[in-house]
Design a protein around this motif. Structure first.
Motif, mmCIF file in Angstrom:
data_model
loop_
_atom_site.group_PDB
_atom_site.id
_atom_site.type_symbol
_atom_site.label_atom_id
_atom_site.label_comp_id
_atom_site.label_asym_id
_atom_site.label_seq_id
_atom_site.Cartn_x
_atom_site.Cartn_y
_atom_site.Cartn_z
ATOM 1 N N ALA A 112 -6.443 -0.024 -15.752
ATOM 2 C CA ALA A 112 -5.056 0.332 -16.073
ATOM 3 C C ALA A 112 -4.060 -0.556 -15.346
ATOM 4 O O ALA A 112 -3.026 -0.927 -15.912
ATOM 5 C CB ALA A 112 -4.806 1.795 -15.747
ATOM 6 N N GLN A 113 -4.340 -0.906 -14.105
ATOM 7 C CA GLN A 113 -3.423 -1.770 -13.363
ATOM 8 C C GLN A 113 -3.345 -3.149 -14.014
ATOM 9 O O GLN A 113 -2.250 -3.720 -14.150
ATOM 10 C CB GLN A 113 -3.881 -1.913 -11.912
ATOM 11 C CG GLN A 113 -2.978 -2.799 -11.049
ATOM 12 C CD GLN A 113 -1.570 -2.266 -10.919
ATOM 13 O OE1 GLN A 113 -1.358 -1.187 -10.379
ATOM 14 N NE2 GLN A 113 -0.579 -3.011 -11.397
ATOM 15 N N LYS A 167 3.712 -6.228 -18.339
ATOM 16 C CA LYS A 167 4.868 -6.809 -17.640
ATOM 17 C C LYS A 167 5.025 -8.285 -18.000
ATOM 18 O O LYS A 167 6.143 -8.791 -18.103
ATOM 19 C CB LYS A 167 4.695 -6.651 -16.124
ATOM 20 C CG LYS A 167 4.819 -5.231 -15.614
ATOM 21 C CD LYS A 167 4.580 -5.186 -14.110
ATOM 22 C CE LYS A 167 4.675 -3.779 -13.555
ATOM 23 N NZ LYS A 167 4.377 -3.744 -12.101
ATOM 24 N N GLN A 168 3.895 -8.956 -18.176
ATOM 25 C CA GLN A 168 3.924 -10.387 -18.484
ATOM 26 C C GLN A 168 4.125 -10.663 -19.969
ATOM 27 O O GLN A 168 4.267 -11.815 -20.370
ATOM 28 C CB GLN A 168 2.601 -11.023 -18.027
ATOM 29 C CG GLN A 168 2.345 -10.918 -16.526
ATOM 30 C CD GLN A 168 0.883 -11.040 -16.158
ATOM 31 O OE1 GLN A 168 0.041 -11.326 -17.017
ATOM 32 N NE2 GLN A 168 0.559 -10.825 -14.895
ATOM 33 N N GLY A 169 4.110 -9.621 -20.800
ATOM 34 C CA GLY A 169 4.262 -9.789 -22.231
ATOM 35 C C GLY A 169 2.982 -10.181 -22.940
ATOM 36 O O GLY A 169 2.986 -10.458 -24.142
ATOM 37 N N LYS A 170 1.880 -10.214 -22.204
ATOM 38 C CA LYS A 170 0.601 -10.573 -22.813
ATOM 39 C C LYS A 170 0.128 -9.454 -23.737
ATOM 40 O O LYS A 170 -0.376 -9.707 -24.837
ATOM 41 C CB LYS A 170 -0.444 -10.831 -21.720
ATOM 42 C CG LYS A 170 -1.766 -11.365 -22.234
ATOM 43 C CD LYS A 170 -1.646 -12.798 -22.709
ATOM 44 C CE LYS A 170 -2.999 -13.395 -23.052
ATOM 45 N NZ LYS A 170 -2.908 -14.781 -23.521
ATOM 46 N N ILE A 171 0.284 -8.217 -23.291
ATOM 47 C CA ILE A 171 -0.042 -7.060 -24.119
ATOM 48 C C ILE A 171 1.247 -6.566 -24.758
ATOM 49 O O ILE A 171 2.202 -6.219 -24.066
ATOM 50 C CB ILE A 171 -0.686 -5.939 -23.284
ATOM 51 C CG1 ILE A 171 -2.004 -6.419 -22.681
ATOM 52 C CG2 ILE A 171 -0.922 -4.695 -24.148
ATOM 53 C CD1 ILE A 171 -2.648 -5.414 -21.739
ATOM 54 N N GLY A 172 1.259 -6.537 -26.082
ATOM 55 C CA GLY A 172 2.469 -6.124 -26.781
ATOM 56 C C GLY A 172 2.498 -4.652 -27.119
ATOM 57 O O GLY A 172 3.572 -4.062 -27.308
ATOM 58 N N VAL A 209 0.658 4.250 -11.533
ATOM 59 C CA VAL A 209 0.318 3.369 -12.654
ATOM 60 C C VAL A 209 0.499 4.118 -13.975
ATOM 61 O O VAL A 209 1.115 3.603 -14.916
ATOM 62 C CB VAL A 209 -1.130 2.841 -12.524
ATOM 63 C CG1 VAL A 209 -1.548 2.081 -13.778
ATOM 64 C CG2 VAL A 209 -1.244 1.931 -11.304
ATOM 65 N N PHE A 210 -0.004 5.336 -14.044
ATOM 66 C CA PHE A 210 0.104 6.118 -15.266
ATOM 67 C C PHE A 210 1.567 6.437 -15.579
ATOM 68 O O PHE A 210 2.007 6.352 -16.728
ATOM 69 C CB PHE A 210 -0.706 7.408 -15.127
ATOM 70 C CG PHE A 210 -0.861 8.179 -16.400
ATOM 71 C CD1 PHE A 210 -1.529 7.621 -17.484
ATOM 72 C CD2 PHE A 210 -0.349 9.457 -16.532
ATOM 73 C CE1 PHE A 210 -1.686 8.327 -18.671
ATOM 74 C CE2 PHE A 210 -0.502 10.172 -17.711
ATOM 75 C CZ PHE A 210 -1.168 9.605 -18.778
ATOM 76 N N ALA A 211 2.321 6.785 -14.546
ATOM 77 C CA ALA A 211 3.736 7.096 -14.751
ATOM 78 C C ALA A 211 4.493 5.883 -15.278
ATOM 79 O O ALA A 211 5.351 6.004 -16.163
ATOM 80 C CB ALA A 211 4.357 7.580 -13.441
ATOM 81 N N LEU A 212 4.173 4.704 -14.767
ATOM 82 C CA LEU A 212 4.828 3.486 -15.250
ATOM 83 C C LEU A 212 4.440 3.195 -16.698
ATOM 84 O O LEU A 212 5.294 2.815 -17.508
ATOM 85 C CB LEU A 212 4.457 2.301 -14.356
ATOM 86 C CG LEU A 212 5.285 2.111 -13.093
ATOM 87 C CD1 LEU A 212 4.673 1.029 -12.206
ATOM 88 C CD2 LEU A 212 6.718 1.736 -13.453
ATOM 89 N N LEU A 213 3.177 3.377 -17.021
ATOM 90 C CA LEU A 213 2.742 3.148 -18.401
ATOM 91 C C LEU A 213 3.499 4.066 -19.367
ATOM 92 O O LEU A 213 3.920 3.641 -20.444
ATOM 93 C CB LEU A 213 1.238 3.389 -18.531
ATOM 94 C CG LEU A 213 0.319 2.315 -17.943
ATOM 95 C CD1 LEU A 213 -1.132 2.776 -17.959
ATOM 96 C CD2 LEU A 213 0.459 0.997 -18.703
ATOM 97 N N VAL A 248 4.077 1.809 -25.387
ATOM 98 C CA VAL A 248 2.856 2.488 -24.973
ATOM 99 C C VAL A 248 2.809 3.856 -25.637
ATOM 100 O O VAL A 248 3.799 4.593 -25.631
ATOM 101 C CB VAL A 248 2.781 2.655 -23.439
ATOM 102 C CG1 VAL A 248 1.596 3.534 -23.044
ATOM 103 C CG2 VAL A 248 2.668 1.295 -22.758
ATOM 104 N N LEU A 249 1.674 4.181 -26.239
ATOM 105 C CA LEU A 249 1.470 5.489 -26.859
ATOM 106 C C LEU A 249 0.273 6.144 -26.184
ATOM 107 O O LEU A 249 -0.824 5.582 -26.172
ATOM 108 C CB LEU A 249 1.209 5.338 -28.362
ATOM 109 C CG LEU A 249 0.889 6.610 -29.150
ATOM 110 C CD1 LEU A 249 2.031 7.612 -29.071
ATOM 111 C CD2 LEU A 249 0.565 6.267 -30.604
#
Length: 329
Positions: free
Chosen positions: A240-241, A248-253, A280-284, A290-291
């Motif tokens: 998850a991290q 954050k880097q835009g690699k995962i859209g 981490v979960f709270a940020l996601l 993110v769904l």
């Protein structure tokens, strides 16, 4: 009458197990508690135990179950990574599972997450509820023109490939044990190729030593910019991290999660109004792309019926001295 302790029980477990027990003679006692070393004493006086995906069936719990005279643990799920099978076998405790309840239920949930993320259904719904009909930021893409990678072509992976085939996408798949059924639906490739070519990647494999954190920093670096990742299998398949860093880097859209590595203290509970202590979960959860759903991919009438019937059938076979093929050793 055999007394069975049902751990991690929810109202739907009570309903469907009661229906499956109508022509049997088990005394089913339900506990909302997860089975773990701190709660295993609740199994005292029972003849068998049934538990679920986030119960902790480690050496400590198994040793106490053995002391209490428990000879069988019937899992109400297909996965068994939460059970110390070596210790169970050494102690002579049979562990059975539900290997196939409804592959289509999880596959359809994965496809639903893909569609919802792509077409931004949640965000659009909330806008319209506020009478905001602006389309800015809601653009998606045609699945017909993209490449979808399916990792794992067991029963759920195959059901996912079948469900996706109607969109006209190019379907790639990876499995260390390719099958003719998988090859008929998609093109088997190695993981680096799947990572490099896929616009969407969906995970459908068990959690093992080999698949633990399969999706990590190195894997994400090989993927297309803006890739969509969906995990409806086991939380620890994805670091998850590393996924958060990739976003954050835009690699995962886009990121769709029905499972989460540390879900044991979160999922299947009402935590409304409480502060989540998993940063981490709270940020996601704060990301609009993110769904997250609370491990509900399996949650259909058909699946719950099959889970309940198979679970009690596993007890039937054990007490009759028979085998069902659902035993793990």
């Amino acid at each position: 009458m055999k007394r069975i302790a049902i751990f991690s029980s929810k109202p739907d477990d009570k309903q469907f197990l009661a229906l499956a027990n109508q022509d049997k003679n088990y005394e089913l006692v339900h506990f909302e508690n997860r089975l773990k070393p701190e709660t295993v004493k609740l199994a005292e006086g029972f003849d068998g135990v049934s538990c679920f995906v986030n119960d902790i069936v480690d050496e400590t719990a198994l040793t106490e179950l053995h002391r209490l005279g428990i000879g069988i643990i019937a899992l109400r799920c297909a996965g068994f990574n939460n059970v110390d099978l070596e210790t169970a076998q050494r102690l002579g405790i049979q562990v059975s599972r539900v290997p196939s309840y409804s592959p289509e239920s999880v596959a359809e949930h994965a496809v639903a997450m893909i569609l919802a993320l792509n077409r931004k259904i949640t965000r659009a719904h909330l806008r319209v509820k506020e009478h905001n009909f602006n389309l800015d930021g809601l653009m998606g893409f045609n699945l017909q023109s993209c490449t979808i990678g399916v990792i794992g072509t067991g029963k759920i992976g195959l059901a996912t490939l079948r469900a996706l085939s109607g969109f006209g996408s190019r379907l790639l798949c990876y499995d260390p044990f390719p099958s003719e059924a998988g090859a008929a639906l998609g093109e088997y490739v190695d993981l680096p190729t799947l990572y490099r070519l896929s616009d969407v990647i969906t995970l459908h494999c068990p959690l093992t030593e080999e698949t633990y954190h399969l999706i990590n920093r190195e894997a994400i670096a090989q993927m297309k910019p803006g890739v969509m990742l969906v995990n409806t299998s086991r939380g620890a398949l994805l670091n998850a991290q590393d996924a958060l860093d990739g976003m954050k880097q835009g690699k995962i859209g886009y990121l769709g999660l029905d499972v989460y590595e540390m879900e044991g203290e979160i999922f299947f509970r009402d935590l409304s109004g409480r502060v989540l202590h998993d940063d981490v979960f709270a940020l996601l959860l704060s990301y609009p792309n993110v769904l997250v759903t609370g491990h509900q991919g399996y949650f259909t009438r058909e699946a719950l019926t099959e889970i309940a019937q198979t679970t009690l059938a596993n007890f039937d076979a054990y007490y009759a001295g028979h085998k069902t093929g659902n035993e793990l050793f």
